[in-house]
Design a protein around this motif. Structure first.
Motif, short mmCIF file in Angstrom:
data_model
loop_
_atom_site.label_atom_id
_atom_site.label_comp_id
_atom_site.label_asym_id
_atom_site.label_seq_id
_atom_site.Cartn_x
_atom_site.Cartn_y
_atom_site.Cartn_z
N PRO A 139 0.79 -1.30 -0.13
CA PRO A 139 -0.08 -0.18 -0.12
C PRO A 139 1.02 1.29 -0.13
O PRO A 139 1.90 1.33 0.50
CB PRO A 139 -0.90 -0.14 1.38
CG PRO A 139 0.12 -0.95 2.37
CD PRO A 139 0.69 -2.12 1.43
N LEU A 140 0.28 2.40 -0.57
CA LEU A 140 1.05 3.78 -0.50
C LEU A 140 0.07 4.46 0.69
O LEU A 140 -1.22 4.40 0.87
CB LEU A 140 0.72 4.43 -1.59
CG LEU A 140 1.36 4.01 -2.88
CD1 LEU A 140 1.01 4.74 -4.23
CD2 LEU A 140 2.79 4.15 -2.79
N SER A 141 0.82 5.20 1.34
CA SER A 141 0.12 5.96 2.65
C SER A 141 -0.60 7.09 1.77
O SER A 141 -0.11 7.43 0.67
CB SER A 141 1.28 6.68 3.37
OG SER A 141 1.99 7.51 2.68
N LEU A 142 -1.30 7.69 2.57
CA LEU A 142 -2.07 8.99 1.75
C LEU A 142 -1.09 10.07 1.39
O LEU A 142 -1.02 10.57 0.37
CB LEU A 142 -2.83 9.80 2.73
CG LEU A 142 -3.84 10.83 2.25
CD1 LEU A 142 -4.70 10.70 0.90
CD2 LEU A 142 -4.76 11.34 3.47
N VAL A 143 0.05 10.07 2.06
CA VAL A 143 1.12 11.34 1.83
C VAL A 143 1.76 10.73 0.54
O VAL A 143 1.99 11.57 -0.55
CB VAL A 143 2.11 11.30 2.88
CG1 VAL A 143 3.34 12.27 2.54
CG2 VAL A 143 1.43 12.26 4.04
N GLU A 144 2.25 9.50 0.69
CA GLU A 144 2.96 8.89 -0.73
C GLU A 144 2.10 9.08 -2.19
O GLU A 144 2.46 9.57 -2.96
CB GLU A 144 3.09 7.55 -0.46
CG GLU A 144 4.50 7.12 0.72
CD GLU A 144 4.47 5.82 1.04
OE1 GLU A 144 5.37 5.65 1.92
OE2 GLU A 144 3.67 5.09 0.63
N THR A 185 8.48 18.83 -11.91
CA THR A 185 8.40 19.55 -10.43
C THR A 185 9.49 19.31 -9.66
O THR A 185 10.33 18.27 -9.95
CB THR A 185 7.04 19.03 -9.64
OG1 THR A 185 6.63 19.58 -8.73
CG2 THR A 185 7.21 17.70 -9.32
N ARG A 186 9.82 20.06 -8.90
CA ARG A 186 10.70 20.17 -7.67
C ARG A 186 10.08 19.86 -6.32
O ARG A 186 9.03 20.17 -5.97
CB ARG A 186 11.70 21.34 -7.76
CG ARG A 186 12.01 21.43 -9.25
CD ARG A 186 12.80 22.90 -9.43
NE ARG A 186 11.69 23.85 -9.25
CZ ARG A 186 12.09 25.33 -8.95
NH1 ARG A 186 13.22 25.57 -8.77
NH2 ARG A 186 10.91 25.91 -8.77
N ALA A 187 10.76 19.67 -5.44
CA ALA A 187 10.67 19.42 -4.13
C ALA A 187 9.78 20.70 -3.64
O ALA A 187 8.82 21.08 -2.93
CB ALA A 187 11.55 19.23 -3.19
N THR A 188 10.48 22.09 -4.03
CA THR A 188 10.09 23.43 -3.75
C THR A 188 8.53 23.69 -4.27
O THR A 188 7.94 24.51 -3.58
CB THR A 188 10.87 24.58 -3.99
OG1 THR A 188 11.34 24.34 -5.51
CG2 THR A 188 12.25 24.26 -3.28
N ASP A 189 8.46 23.04 -5.44
CA ASP A 189 7.14 23.22 -6.03
C ASP A 189 6.11 22.53 -5.00
O ASP A 189 5.05 22.70 -5.00
CB ASP A 189 7.01 22.82 -7.35
CG ASP A 189 8.05 23.35 -8.54
OD1 ASP A 189 8.30 24.62 -8.24
OD2 ASP A 189 8.70 22.62 -9.09
N ILE A 190 6.38 21.39 -4.76
CA ILE A 190 5.49 20.52 -3.89
C ILE A 190 5.36 21.17 -2.41
O ILE A 190 4.23 21.28 -2.08
CB ILE A 190 6.03 19.09 -3.42
CG1 ILE A 190 6.01 18.17 -4.86
CG2 ILE A 190 5.43 18.37 -2.68
CD1 ILE A 190 7.16 17.10 -4.70
N ALA A 191 6.24 21.66 -1.95
CA ALA A 191 6.10 22.49 -0.62
C ALA A 191 5.13 23.59 -0.81
O ALA A 191 4.22 23.89 -0.10
CB ALA A 191 7.46 22.98 -0.08
N THR A 231 9.88 19.44 5.47
CA THR A 231 9.05 18.35 5.56
C THR A 231 8.91 17.36 4.37
O THR A 231 8.92 16.23 4.30
CB THR A 231 7.65 18.68 6.21
OG1 THR A 231 7.58 19.31 7.39
CG2 THR A 231 6.36 17.79 6.00
N VAL A 232 8.96 18.41 3.35
CA VAL A 232 8.64 17.76 1.81
C VAL A 232 10.11 16.91 1.53
O VAL A 232 10.05 16.00 0.94
CB VAL A 232 8.36 19.02 0.73
CG1 VAL A 232 8.31 18.45 -0.35
CG2 VAL A 232 7.07 19.41 1.29
N SER A 233 11.16 17.58 2.05
CA SER A 233 12.14 16.91 1.88
C SER A 233 12.33 15.53 2.32
O SER A 233 12.69 14.56 1.67
CB SER A 233 13.64 17.90 2.22
OG SER A 233 14.71 17.17 2.10
#
Length: 143
Positions: free
Chosen positions: A34-39, A52-58, A67-69
């Motif tokens: 399973p994937l978690s909701l976050v994953e 997309t980059r991690a900064t875009d997700i944040a 947190t995103v990192s």
């Protein structure tokens, strides 16, 4: 509709949205891997947002970069995502691996099947109306 009934209806919408999320999490846990909701959320965003980059997700999720990192680090460790070094000069661009695409599709299929089951017996007009209402609701936040 009076103010009191509006508040009652808004509370009902909120409670039903919580129930939808809780059930989706429970369904996801039924998968062999399973994937978690976050994953699931992060993989879906990466899949739907090329370059997309991690900064875009944040920014998109209104989360702290650290947190995103950590969350992206988990996706990298699991082999679900990888950095695309061909996109140099723009930061570290994320993409899904084949395994990540496979896991995301399996998770999404379980959720789509559940939606399909719940809409059994609904007319095409009712489904269209529901889809339009959900779209309107989700677009209201982005305006």
């Amino acid at each position: 509709m009076g103010t009191e009934q509006r508040e009652i209806d808004i509370q009902s919408v909120y409670l039903h949205m919580q129930m939808i999320t809780r059930r989706a999490n429970a369904r996801a846990r039924q998968l062999a891997e399973p994937l978690s909701l976050v994953e699931h959320s992060l993989l879906r965003f990466i899949a739907d947002t090329p370059g997309t980059r991690a900064t875009d997700i944040a920014e998109a999720f209104a989360l702290n970069r650290s947190t995103v990192s950590r969350q992206v680090g988990t996706l990298l460790d699991l082999g679900y995502a990888a950095y695309d070094d061909a996109e140099a000069g723009r930061g570290r661009v994320l993409g899904l691996t084949d395994l990540g695409r496979e896991r995301l599709e399996a998770s999404a299929a379980v959720q789509r099947d559940a939606v399909n089951d719940r809409l059994t017996g609904w007319s095409e007009e009712q489904i269209s109306s529901f889809a339009a209402a959900l779209e309107r609701y989700n677009l209201a936040d982005s305006q």
